[in-house]
Design a protein around this motif. Sequence first.
Motif, short mmCIF file in Angstrom:
data_model
loop_
_atom_site.label_atom_id
_atom_site.label_comp_id
_atom_site.label_asym_id
_atom_site.label_seq_id
_atom_site.Cartn_x
_atom_site.Cartn_y
_atom_site.Cartn_z
N GLN A 204 0.81 -1.21 0.00
CA GLN A 204 0.00 0.00 0.00
C GLN A 204 0.84 1.27 0.00
N MET A 205 1.82 1.34 0.90
CA MET A 205 2.56 2.59 1.06
C MET A 205 3.59 2.80 -0.06
N ARG A 206 4.31 1.74 -0.43
CA ARG A 206 5.35 1.92 -1.44
C ARG A 206 4.76 2.37 -2.79
N PRO A 207 3.64 1.80 -3.26
CA PRO A 207 3.05 2.30 -4.50
C PRO A 207 2.61 3.76 -4.44
N LEU A 208 2.10 4.19 -3.27
CA LEU A 208 1.69 5.59 -3.14
C LEU A 208 2.85 6.53 -3.42
N PHE A 209 4.01 6.23 -2.83
CA PHE A 209 5.15 7.13 -3.02
C PHE A 209 5.87 6.88 -4.34
N GLY A 210 5.56 5.73 -4.97
CA GLY A 210 5.99 5.54 -6.34
C GLY A 210 5.31 6.53 -7.26
N PHE A 211 4.03 6.83 -6.98
CA PHE A 211 3.32 7.85 -7.77
C PHE A 211 4.05 9.19 -7.71
N PHE A 212 4.56 9.52 -6.52
CA PHE A 212 5.26 10.80 -6.36
C PHE A 212 6.68 10.77 -6.93
#
Length: 203
Positions: A131-139
Amino acid sequence: MAADGARPLTVVGVSGSPTRPSRTTALVEHVTDVFASELGGEAVLIELAPLLTDLGAGPYRSDLGPAAIGALETVERADVLVVGSPAYRATYTGLFKLFFDHIGQYALTDTPIVLTATGGSDRHALLVEHQMRPLFGFFQSLTLPLGIFANEGDFTDYRVDSAELSGRIEQTVTRTMPLLASHLRLDPRIAAAAPEFARPDWA
């Protein structure tokens, strides 16, 4: 100090817990302090719980109150971010997502991110990776390879109180300091000065 000596590095911790006191906040604060100490920088903690009203004031960043705007700007200026959320319904909290919905799309590009999370048991540990790693992959952020998860048994009175958890935090710092030193263009002696921790049995 930063490579040019202009200002100290800032390591900003963001706790997405909607409650106070909070084990997530205790973990984020502890990890932020450790990284700031090793980098010779300044630690800043942002708790999202007191910002809930400001963040819910409207759908656009221009609708938000000054406290929320200040927190967003602090995160966007950070040299290193430590982010954390408790596991809620198998993912990060809505408060955590709401806050990062207001971060500029490219404001965290290449910013090193330390991912942390807490849950009632280790069954929630995949929150960090799924959940968290993909979110900051977006950024387009630089999420550091080792995430840190803690369960309720790792705390006493909302303090990190587990030798195993402390060992994992220390191991994360040791293994990522060379990467951070290179990425932030620090004096190589900073990475070299990071303490070598014994490899724990669970590694």
